[in-house]
Design a protein around this motif. Structure first.
Motif, mmCIF file in Angstrom:
data_model
loop_
_atom_site.group_PDB
_atom_site.id
_atom_site.type_symbol
_atom_site.label_atom_id
_atom_site.label_comp_id
_atom_site.label_asym_id
_atom_site.label_seq_id
_atom_site.Cartn_x
_atom_site.Cartn_y
_atom_site.Cartn_z
ATOM 1 N N VAL A 114 -52.528 12.026 -63.677
ATOM 2 C CA VAL A 114 -51.300 12.378 -62.946
ATOM 3 C C VAL A 114 -51.643 13.117 -61.652
ATOM 4 N N TYR A 115 -52.606 14.046 -61.752
ATOM 5 C CA TYR A 115 -53.019 14.801 -60.562
ATOM 6 C C TYR A 115 -53.647 13.881 -59.513
ATOM 7 N N THR A 116 -54.505 12.965 -59.951
ATOM 8 C CA THR A 116 -55.172 12.045 -59.030
ATOM 9 C C THR A 116 -54.157 11.140 -58.333
ATOM 10 N N ILE A 117 -53.187 10.636 -59.093
ATOM 11 C CA ILE A 117 -52.138 9.799 -58.490
ATOM 12 C C ILE A 117 -51.329 10.613 -57.474
ATOM 13 N N GLY A 118 -50.963 11.843 -57.853
ATOM 14 C CA GLY A 118 -50.205 12.699 -56.936
ATOM 15 C C GLY A 118 -50.973 13.000 -55.665
ATOM 16 N N THR A 119 -52.262 13.295 -55.805
ATOM 17 C CA THR A 119 -53.093 13.595 -54.632
ATOM 18 C C THR A 119 -53.254 12.360 -53.750
ATOM 19 N N GLY A 120 -53.408 11.186 -54.391
ATOM 20 C CA GLY A 120 -53.514 9.937 -53.625
ATOM 21 C C GLY A 120 -52.238 9.648 -52.845
ATOM 22 N N ILE A 121 -51.087 9.871 -53.478
ATOM 23 C CA ILE A 121 -49.803 9.669 -52.788
ATOM 24 C C ILE A 121 -49.691 10.606 -51.598
ATOM 25 N N ALA A 122 -50.078 11.883 -51.792
ATOM 26 C CA ALA A 122 -50.017 12.853 -50.698
ATOM 27 C C ALA A 122 -50.901 12.428 -49.534
ATOM 28 N N TRP A 123 -52.090 11.957 -49.854
ATOM 29 C CA TRP A 123 -53.045 11.535 -48.820
ATOM 30 C C TRP A 123 -52.508 10.348 -48.014
ATOM 31 N N LEU A 124 -51.771 9.453 -48.682
ATOM 32 C CA LEU A 124 -51.281 8.233 -48.028
ATOM 33 C C LEU A 124 -49.859 8.356 -47.481
ATOM 34 N N THR A 125 -49.195 9.484 -47.698
ATOM 35 C CA THR A 125 -47.797 9.635 -47.284
ATOM 36 C C THR A 125 -47.628 9.464 -45.777
ATOM 37 N N PRO A 126 -46.764 8.542 -45.343
ATOM 38 C CA PRO A 126 -46.483 8.422 -43.909
ATOM 39 C C PRO A 126 -45.622 9.591 -43.448
ATOM 40 N N THR A 127 -45.744 9.980 -42.203
ATOM 41 C CA THR A 127 -45.008 11.143 -41.697
ATOM 42 C C THR A 127 -43.509 10.892 -41.582
ATOM 43 N N SER A 128 -43.075 9.667 -41.859
ATOM 44 C CA SER A 128 -41.636 9.369 -41.859
ATOM 45 C C SER A 128 -41.030 9.521 -43.254
ATOM 46 N N ALA A 129 -41.857 9.872 -44.261
ATOM 47 C CA ALA A 129 -41.375 9.940 -45.647
ATOM 48 C C ALA A 129 -41.755 11.283 -46.265
ATOM 49 N N PHE A 130 -41.060 12.341 -45.867
ATOM 50 C CA PHE A 130 -41.335 13.675 -46.407
ATOM 51 C C PHE A 130 -41.108 13.725 -47.916
ATOM 52 N N TRP A 131 -40.160 12.923 -48.397
ATOM 53 C CA TRP A 131 -39.845 12.901 -49.829
ATOM 54 C C TRP A 131 -41.042 12.469 -50.666
ATOM 55 N N MET A 132 -41.913 11.618 -50.110
ATOM 56 C CA MET A 132 -43.096 11.185 -50.846
ATOM 57 C C MET A 132 -44.062 12.343 -51.081
ATOM 58 N N LEU A 133 -44.177 13.209 -50.086
ATOM 59 C CA LEU A 133 -45.041 14.379 -50.236
ATOM 60 C C LEU A 133 -44.464 15.321 -51.292
ATOM 61 N N MET A 134 -43.131 15.391 -51.371
ATOM 62 C CA MET A 134 -42.476 16.193 -52.406
ATOM 63 C C MET A 134 -42.801 15.635 -53.799
ATOM 64 N N VAL A 135 -42.732 14.323 -53.939
ATOM 65 C CA VAL A 135 -43.057 13.678 -55.213
ATOM 66 C C VAL A 135 -44.515 13.953 -55.588
ATOM 67 N N ALA A 136 -45.393 13.864 -54.594
ATOM 68 C CA ALA A 136 -46.816 14.117 -54.826
ATOM 69 C C ALA A 136 -47.044 15.545 -55.321
ATOM 70 N N ARG A 137 -46.350 16.501 -54.711
ATOM 71 C CA ARG A 137 -46.496 17.906 -55.122
ATOM 72 C C ARG A 137 -45.981 18.112 -56.545
ATOM 73 N N ALA A 138 -44.889 17.418 -56.896
ATOM 74 C CA ALA A 138 -44.345 17.531 -58.248
ATOM 75 C C ALA A 138 -45.340 16.999 -59.276
ATOM 76 N N LEU A 139 -46.004 15.882 -58.952
ATOM 77 C CA LEU A 139 -47.011 15.320 -59.862
ATOM 78 C C LEU A 139 -48.204 16.270 -60.023
ATOM 79 N N GLN A 140 -48.643 16.866 -58.921
ATOM 80 C CA GLN A 140 -49.740 17.831 -58.990
ATOM 81 C C GLN A 140 -49.355 19.033 -59.855
ATOM 82 N N ALA A 141 -48.105 19.480 -59.710
ATOM 83 C CA ALA A 141 -47.631 20.635 -60.484
ATOM 84 C C ALA A 141 -47.521 20.312 -61.973
ATOM 85 N N MET A 142 -47.125 19.079 -62.297
ATOM 86 C CA MET A 142 -47.086 18.668 -63.702
ATOM 87 C C MET A 142 -48.469 18.807 -64.331
ATOM 88 N N ALA A 143 -49.480 18.366 -63.614
ATOM 89 C CA ALA A 143 -50.853 18.471 -64.110
ATOM 90 C C ALA A 143 -51.265 19.929 -64.277
#
Length: 500
Positions: A90-119
């Motif tokens: 879960v952490y690896t997927i969240g970190t990968g999403i954060a790394w690939l998040t386009p600057t037009s999709a702030f919500w994706m970075l939020m999702v990534a942070r939530a996944l990291q926090a779950m881990a």
């Protein structure tokens, strides 16, 4: 199982297991504070304001706090290896999403942070329970000393590491790397993948599992209750304590739901989170002291860099460097403190530790705009020395006060209490600081009439805010010092499991 075999009686490499557990947990917990110095950069990159970007921190605290109570159920229900691998995945997927998040999709970075926090919410309690299991009751202090190294160092290093990454580009093995926010996630992503792959080989099932049914009511109540309290405390920095809609109402409703959750747990045959452990006075006292230790650590870690940047004009990287020796002190002394606990118990260490924290905090009340950076670094290092010799011995003492079969539940309760206390404590310190600054700021009209006078008074107002916050932090340390005098002397040995 014996001390060196898994649940199937097969031999385990406990040092390889512990190393993978510590490294993986370090990478996960590192993300709790790593974005602090990157928030201004992210505001520019994603074109969001300070209130929006703060949600990257808020969502992490909320999800992490919600997952910690759930961890007791997961630890009891899911085999150790698969639970740890799931958290790493879960952490690896969240970190990968954060790394690939386009600057037009702030919500994706939020999702990534939530996944990291779950881990993080799963791994922090799991690390403690597995460490105690791998090294047995006689080496309880040593095992939790190693855990303290991770829990203490990771949040302390986070701001410095991200500041170093953001500050400039670095050349590693002929490759240009760093200088942007993506590199914060890009640094830990390959390391997380390596730990995940190695854990599939070396990790083993070392905790007993049971077919326990998930109580949906308990899950909903814990999620809503703890979530609202953490949400309300996180909103203090934006709205202040007087705001009813975003701060007061969520905290009040959250506390009421938690009260009902606790009442329900006390009447369950197999509770979702065994709050009855608080009936044990020694556990309740040491858990409160652990929470005060975390407030002392996290709260000042948040306030001091703001002072260094806003009053002293240092960069994010250089303000982070101020905290680095303190982080190393955690790494140096946590294992030593664990060894001392195994010999002498927690009371002496706690009394000395809180006295040291108090000694290192009070001088912050007298900081000026020209206080030497080296002096501040030395004071902070003294504080962290106190934290290092206090945190894990207290946790060891808390766990030792319980029966062996209560270890997983006790760990979850201890971590939940610590997480909420750290969140509320940080909110209180930040609000006291901001309130003092707002009350002492000169009128806006003076800015046009006499800019120099306005600047001087505004600087003094900022210093008043920092002084008030540091004085309150010293008050927390003094309270903890007094409470530590009521602790049980010597090492607390865990009782045998309850007979059926």
């Amino acid at each position: 199982m014996t001390e060196h075999t898994d649940m199937n009686g097969k031999p385990i490499n406990r040092f390889a297991m512990m190393a993978l557990l510590m490294v993986g947990s370090f990478l996960i917990i590192l993300m709790q504070t790593s974005l602090g110095t990157a928030l201004p950069t992210l505001m520019t990159a994603f074109n969001v304001d300070s209130a929006q970007v703060q949600w990257l921190t808020t969502i992490f605290l909320m999800v992490n706090g919600i997952m910690v109570p759930v961890s007791a159920f997961l630890t009891t229900r899911i085999p150790t290896k698969y639970l740890y691998l799931s958290a790493l995945t879960v952490y690896t997927i969240g970190t990968g999403i954060a790394w690939l998040t386009p600057t037009s999709a702030f919500w994706m970075l939020m999702v990534a942070r939530a996944l990291q926090a779950m881990a993080a919410g799963i791994v922090m309690p799991l690390m403690q329970v597995v460490a105690l299991t791998l090294f047995g009751q006689k080496s309880r202090g040593k095992a939790l000393g190693m855990v303290g190294l991770v829990i203490g160092m990771a949040p302390a290093i986070g701001p410095t590491l991200s500041g170093w990454i953001l500050d400039q580009k670095h050349h590693v093995f002929g490759m240009t790397w760093g200088g942007d926010w993506r590199s914060i996630f890009g640094l830990v992503l390959p390391l997380a993948i390596i730990v995940l792959l190695l854990s599939t080989v070396f990790f083993r099932n070392v905790l007993e599992t049971k077919k326990v049914a998930l109580d949906i009511r308990s899950l909903v109540e814990s999620t809503v209750g703890f979530g609202l309290v953490l949400f309300g405390s996180a909103m203090v920095s934006n709205y202040g304590w007087s705001n009813f809609t975003w701060v007061i109402a969520p905290i009040i409703v959250g506390v009421l739901v938690i009260a009902e959750f606790a009442r329900h747990q006390l009447h369950m045959e197999k509770p979702f989170l065994d709050v009855s452990v608080f009936k044990n006075k020694q556990f309740a006292l040491t858990s409160a002291l652990v929470s005060l230790t975390f407030i002392a650590m996290i709260g000042v870690e948040m306030v001091l860099p703001i002072y260094m940047q806003e009053v002293r004009g240092l960069s994010a990287f250089h303000s982070g460097l101020t905290l680095l020796p303190g982080a190393f002190m955690i790494g140096l002394l946590s294992p030593v403190a664990g060894t001392f606990y195994d010999k002498y118990g927690a009371k002496r260490l706690a009394t000395f530790g809180f006295a040291t924290i108090l000694t290192g905090t009070l001088p912050f009340y007298f900081l000026t705009a020209t206080t030497p950076t080296l002096y501040i670094t030395c004071l902070y290092t003294v504080r962290m020395m106190g934290v290092a010799v206090t945190m894990m011995p207290l946790t060891s003492s808390a766990m030792g006060a319980l029966r062996i079969d209560q270890t997983a539940q006790g760990t979850a309760v201890n971590n939940t209490t610590r997480q909420i206390a750290a969140s509320l404590g940080t909110a209180i310190l930040a609000s006291v600081m901001q309130s003092q600054i707002n009350n002492n700021l000169p009128s806006a009209s003076l800015k046009g009439q006499d800019p120099l006078a306005y600047g001087a008074k505004a600087l003094n107002a900022s210093l008043d805010g920092f002084h008030a916050s540091f004085l309150l932090a010293a008050g927390f340390a003094l309270l903890a010092l007094i409470l530590s005098l009521f602790m049980h002397k010597g090492k607390v040995e865990p009782k045998a499991e309850k007979e059926n």
